[in-house]
Design a protein around this motif. Structure first.
Motif, mmCIF file in Angstrom:
data_model
loop_
_atom_site.group_PDB
_atom_site.id
_atom_site.type_symbol
_atom_site.label_atom_id
_atom_site.label_comp_id
_atom_site.label_asym_id
_atom_site.label_seq_id
_atom_site.Cartn_x
_atom_site.Cartn_y
_atom_site.Cartn_z
ATOM 1 N N CYS A 1 0.580 5.150 -3.262
ATOM 2 C CA CYS A 1 -0.283 4.999 -2.078
ATOM 3 C C CYS A 1 -1.246 3.832 -2.262
ATOM 4 C CB CYS A 1 -1.061 6.298 -1.825
ATOM 5 S SG CYS A 1 -0.054 7.611 -1.090
ATOM 6 N N HIS A 2 -1.849 3.740 -3.428
ATOM 7 C CA HIS A 2 -2.769 2.634 -3.703
ATOM 8 C C HIS A 2 -2.017 1.298 -3.758
ATOM 9 C CE1 HIS A 2 -6.583 4.714 -4.391
ATOM 10 N NE2 HIS A 2 -5.875 5.695 -4.935
ATOM 11 N N LEU A 3 -0.812 1.320 -4.337
ATOM 12 C CA LEU A 3 -0.026 0.102 -4.442
ATOM 13 C C LEU A 3 0.409 -0.409 -3.070
ATOM 14 C CD1 LEU A 3 1.291 -1.966 -6.285
ATOM 15 C CD2 LEU A 3 3.268 -0.431 -6.526
ATOM 16 N N LYS A 4 0.827 0.514 -2.194
ATOM 17 C CA LYS A 4 1.220 0.128 -0.840
ATOM 18 C C LYS A 4 0.039 -0.476 -0.081
ATOM 19 C CE LYS A 4 4.715 3.786 -0.422
ATOM 20 N NZ LYS A 4 5.032 5.069 0.238
ATOM 21 N N ASP A 5 -1.135 0.143 -0.228
ATOM 22 C CA ASP A 5 -2.321 -0.396 0.438
ATOM 23 C C ASP A 5 -2.686 -1.781 -0.092
ATOM 24 O OD1 ASP A 5 -2.639 1.637 2.182
ATOM 25 O OD2 ASP A 5 -4.451 2.485 1.311
ATOM 26 N N LEU A 6 -2.504 -1.969 -1.405
ATOM 27 C CA LEU A 6 -2.794 -3.270 -1.998
ATOM 28 C C LEU A 6 -1.897 -4.345 -1.403
ATOM 29 C CD1 LEU A 6 -4.275 -5.016 -4.082
ATOM 30 C CD2 LEU A 6 -2.516 -4.355 -5.769
ATOM 31 N N VAL A 7 -0.601 -4.027 -1.253
ATOM 32 C CA VAL A 7 0.352 -4.978 -0.667
ATOM 33 C C VAL A 7 -0.049 -5.302 0.776
ATOM 34 C CG1 VAL A 7 2.742 -5.308 0.053
ATOM 35 C CG2 VAL A 7 2.236 -4.232 -2.158
ATOM 36 N N LEU A 8 -0.443 -4.270 1.532
ATOM 37 C CA LEU A 8 -0.858 -4.480 2.912
ATOM 38 C C LEU A 8 -2.095 -5.368 2.991
ATOM 39 C CD1 LEU A 8 -0.371 -0.935 4.518
ATOM 40 C CD2 LEU A 8 0.912 -3.000 5.050
ATOM 41 N N GLU A 9 -3.096 -5.062 2.153
ATOM 42 C CA GLU A 9 -4.347 -5.815 2.181
ATOM 43 C C GLU A 9 -4.155 -7.267 1.737
ATOM 44 O OE1 GLU A 9 -6.829 -3.340 -0.154
ATOM 45 O OE2 GLU A 9 -6.950 -1.777 1.396
ATOM 46 N N MET A 10 -3.233 -7.486 0.794
ATOM 47 C CA MET A 10 -2.936 -8.852 0.355
ATOM 48 C C MET A 10 -2.276 -9.663 1.467
ATOM 49 S SD MET A 10 -1.631 -8.171 -3.543
ATOM 50 C CE MET A 10 -1.130 -9.871 -3.821
ATOM 51 N N SER A 11 -1.612 -8.978 2.377
ATOM 52 C CA SER A 11 -0.966 -9.673 3.500
ATOM 53 C C SER A 11 -1.882 -9.728 4.720
ATOM 54 C CB SER A 11 0.346 -8.980 3.865
ATOM 55 O OG SER A 11 0.100 -7.654 4.309
ATOM 56 N N GLY A 12 -3.149 -9.311 4.536
ATOM 57 C CA GLY A 12 -4.128 -9.394 5.624
ATOM 58 C C GLY A 12 -4.151 -8.203 6.551
ATOM 59 N N LYS A 13 -3.443 -7.150 6.182
ATOM 60 C CA LYS A 13 -3.423 -5.944 7.019
ATOM 61 C C LYS A 13 -4.315 -4.868 6.411
ATOM 62 C CE LYS A 13 1.342 -6.846 8.452
ATOM 63 N NZ LYS A 13 2.732 -6.346 8.418
ATOM 64 N N SER B 1 14.646 3.374 -4.015
ATOM 65 C CA SER B 1 14.347 3.338 -2.586
ATOM 66 C C SER B 1 12.857 3.129 -2.354
ATOM 67 C CB SER B 1 14.807 4.627 -1.891
ATOM 68 O OG SER B 1 14.090 5.735 -2.383
ATOM 69 N N THR B 2 12.031 3.683 -3.232
ATOM 70 C CA THR B 2 10.580 3.506 -3.109
ATOM 71 C C THR B 2 10.208 2.037 -3.260
ATOM 72 O OG1 THR B 2 10.191 5.704 -4.013
ATOM 73 C CG2 THR B 2 8.338 4.189 -4.041
ATOM 74 N N MET B 3 10.769 1.350 -4.263
ATOM 75 C CA MET B 3 10.455 -0.056 -4.500
ATOM 76 C C MET B 3 11.015 -0.955 -3.377
ATOM 77 S SD MET B 3 8.577 0.310 -6.991
ATOM 78 C CE MET B 3 8.158 -1.413 -7.172
ATOM 79 N N LEU B 4 12.187 -0.574 -2.851
ATOM 80 C CA LEU B 4 12.746 -1.317 -1.726
ATOM 81 C C LEU B 4 11.849 -1.197 -0.505
ATOM 82 C CD1 LEU B 4 16.564 -0.478 -1.998
ATOM 83 C CD2 LEU B 4 15.491 -2.720 -2.314
ATOM 84 N N HIS B 5 11.303 0.009 -0.319
ATOM 85 C CA HIS B 5 10.376 0.215 0.790
ATOM 86 C C HIS B 5 9.140 -0.676 0.637
ATOM 87 C CE1 HIS B 5 8.096 2.185 3.919
ATOM 88 N NE2 HIS B 5 7.125 2.443 3.073
ATOM 89 N N LEU B 6 8.629 -0.756 -0.586
ATOM 90 C CA LEU B 6 7.461 -1.590 -0.843
ATOM 91 C C LEU B 6 7.780 -3.073 -0.558
ATOM 92 C CD1 LEU B 6 5.993 -0.111 -4.144
ATOM 93 C CD2 LEU B 6 4.837 -0.268 -1.950
ATOM 94 N N ALA B 7 8.978 -3.479 -0.923
ATOM 95 C CA ALA B 7 9.354 -4.880 -0.763
ATOM 96 C C ALA B 7 9.437 -5.280 0.710
ATOM 97 C CB ALA B 7 10.691 -5.135 -1.440
ATOM 98 N N LYS B 8 9.687 -4.266 1.577
ATOM 99 C CA LYS B 8 9.834 -4.544 3.015
ATOM 100 C C LYS B 8 8.490 -4.615 3.733
ATOM 101 C CE LYS B 8 14.415 -2.411 3.356
ATOM 102 N NZ LYS B 8 15.166 -1.275 3.898
ATOM 103 N N LEU B 9 7.438 -4.154 3.093
ATOM 104 C CA LEU B 9 6.127 -4.125 3.756
ATOM 105 C C LEU B 9 5.616 -5.538 4.042
ATOM 106 C CD1 LEU B 9 4.328 -1.247 1.850
ATOM 107 C CD2 LEU B 9 5.127 -1.239 4.199
#
Length: 439
Positions: free
Chosen positions: A341-353, A431-439
């Motif tokens: 959950c924290h990692l997904k949010d980090l990816v989102l925030e790094m992309s400006g979301k 599948s979890t990492m693939l999902h992260l890569a698509k964010l």
């Protein structure tokens, strides 16, 4: 020689009114009636209007649900039996036009009240309005019907959780608050005032079960000469057989709890408590069978607990683990879930979301806590009325309306949940990492 079927004969030419048709129980009830009782004359569906979607679009989308795939092949003219009416259960006369009211008053034989606020997290005012007042409004319409035979109300076996946890008999349960008083309080008080003044509600697991309990009491106080059937269902789960295995609109609460136990998020589950997993198709079959039974009962009210006191939560959990522990990350328990959950949010925030997953995690924690306290407690359900009903069915009737929970192969049934779940939500690191890569 094949036995006669009382249910087929009883529903011949009947006009049926259903509330809550967009919910799981209402939708499954409609499908079963259309598929197995084509001799029904008309089924009237109450549907709440939406600003974002016109009526024709809603109806079209409604029948796109996979549950209707079988009926579409069996009975091409199934739509001819359906009449849609715009209305809201919390309005006098359900907000119906006079023309629609007149049709109901002159034609309806059976009312199925399936609509309710089923949110485990909701304020008391909303729960009283939707569950008690809404039922009163539907009942007021039903009692004006010239040909009414019975009023069937869908309730929950958890209606006494918190106030009385040990035993649930097939009778109206205790409630220290007069339902009429609750209606008056909800009408005159604000949300906060109601929460402060209705101390009795704190003795229940949540406002949903408190108001469902009070609704049963409200119906139990009725003195009109109308037959009332109260059908309590357990934790509604995927279908066992009909119209095909593993159908359900949304993921069920019990499944969510089990997954969070598995992930190390939920704790303190009472393993010896009964799971009360009730397949949706068996719920519907019991509801239809009890309709006939209620109509022919000598008294004006009868209660049915659609439940079985087996298997336990531990027994279900063992099957769950056997089917799902394929992911080596699960040895870290909730760490995997929280880290991702924290990692997904980090990816989102790094992309400006804006990050959303940590907030969703916190909501899930709260939901699981409330659901666990409300559903996973030790309770013994009496089922004498339901058992007697099953005992008196002949072979043809049992084949048409199978609802004997004691005849379910729960190991096979639980495994079927996860075959469908893995199809749409596989639990594996890749599948979890693939999902992260698509964010």
């Amino acid at each position: 020689m094949k036995h006669s079927n009382r249910f087929i004969e009883y529903f011949q030419g009947k006009c049926i009114f259903i509330t809550g048709c967009t919910g799981c129980v209402g939708m499954a009830l409609l499908e079963k009636l259309l598929r197995s009782f084509p001799q029904v004359h008309k089924i009237v569906l109450l549907i709440r209007p939406k600003r974002s979607e016109n009526m024709s679009t809603r109806i079209s989308n409604y029948f796109n649900n996979p549950i209707f795939s079988v009926i579409k092949e069996m009975h091409k003219d199934y739509l001819d039996k359906i009449m849609w009416m715009k209305g809201v259960i919390v309005k006098p006369n359900l907000g119906l036009s006079q023309e629609n009211l007149d049709y109901i008053y002159n034609n309806v034989n059976i009312v199925y009240h399936c609509a309710a606020s089923v949110k485990l997290v909701d304020n008391l005012k909303n729960c009283i309005t939707n569950n008690i007042y809404g039922t009163e409004m539907v009942y007021n319409v039903a009692k004006c019907c010239k040909k009414i035979e019975c009023f069937m109300h869908v309730s929950t076996i958890f209606c006494s959780h918190g106030f009385s946890r040990s035993v649930l008999k097939e009778q109206i349960p205790q409630n220290p608050v007069n339902p009429d008083r609750l209606l008056e309080m909800a009408k005159s008080m604000s949300i906060n005032e109601l929460e402060e003044n209705c101390k009795e509600s704190k003795n229940w697991s949540n406002n949903y079960v408190f108001t469902k309990n009070a609704t049963e009491n409200h119906l139990g106080n009725k003195k009109d000469n109308i037959k009332i059937g109260i059908v309590r269902v357990g934790c509604v789960m995927e279908s066992y057989k009909e119209p095909y295995p593993s159908w359900l609109i949304n993921e069920n609460v019990f499944n969510v709890i089990l997954k969070n136990v598995l992930n190390g998020i939920a704790f303190n589950i009472k393993g010896n408590a009964s799971a009360y997993c009730t397949p949706i198709d068996l719920c519907i079959n019991a509801l239809i069978a009890s309709t006939y039974d209620t109509t022919h009962y000598t008294e004006n009210l009868k209660v049915y607990n659609v439940a079985t006191n087996r298997p336990t939560i531990n027994e279900i959990y063992k099957i769950f683990v056997k089917e799902n522990v394929k992911d080596p990350w699960l040895i870290f328990g909730s760490l995997k879930y929280r880290f991702l959950c924290h990692l997904k949010d980090l990816v989102l925030e790094m992309s400006g979301k804006r990050g959303i997953f940590v907030r969703e995690m916190e909501k899930m924690d709260k939901f699981v806590e409330i659901a666990r306290d409300g559903l996973c407690d030790e309770l013994y359900c009496h089922t004498e009325n339901l058992d007697e009903l099953w005992k008196n069915l002949n072979e043809s009737e049992r084949e048409l309306l199978f609802f004997n929970l004691n005849d379910i192969d729960f190991e096979k049934y639980v495994k079927s949940w996860f075959k469908m779940e893995k199809k749409y939500n596989p639990l594996d690191p890749t599948s979890t990492m693939l999902h992260l890569a698509k964010l």
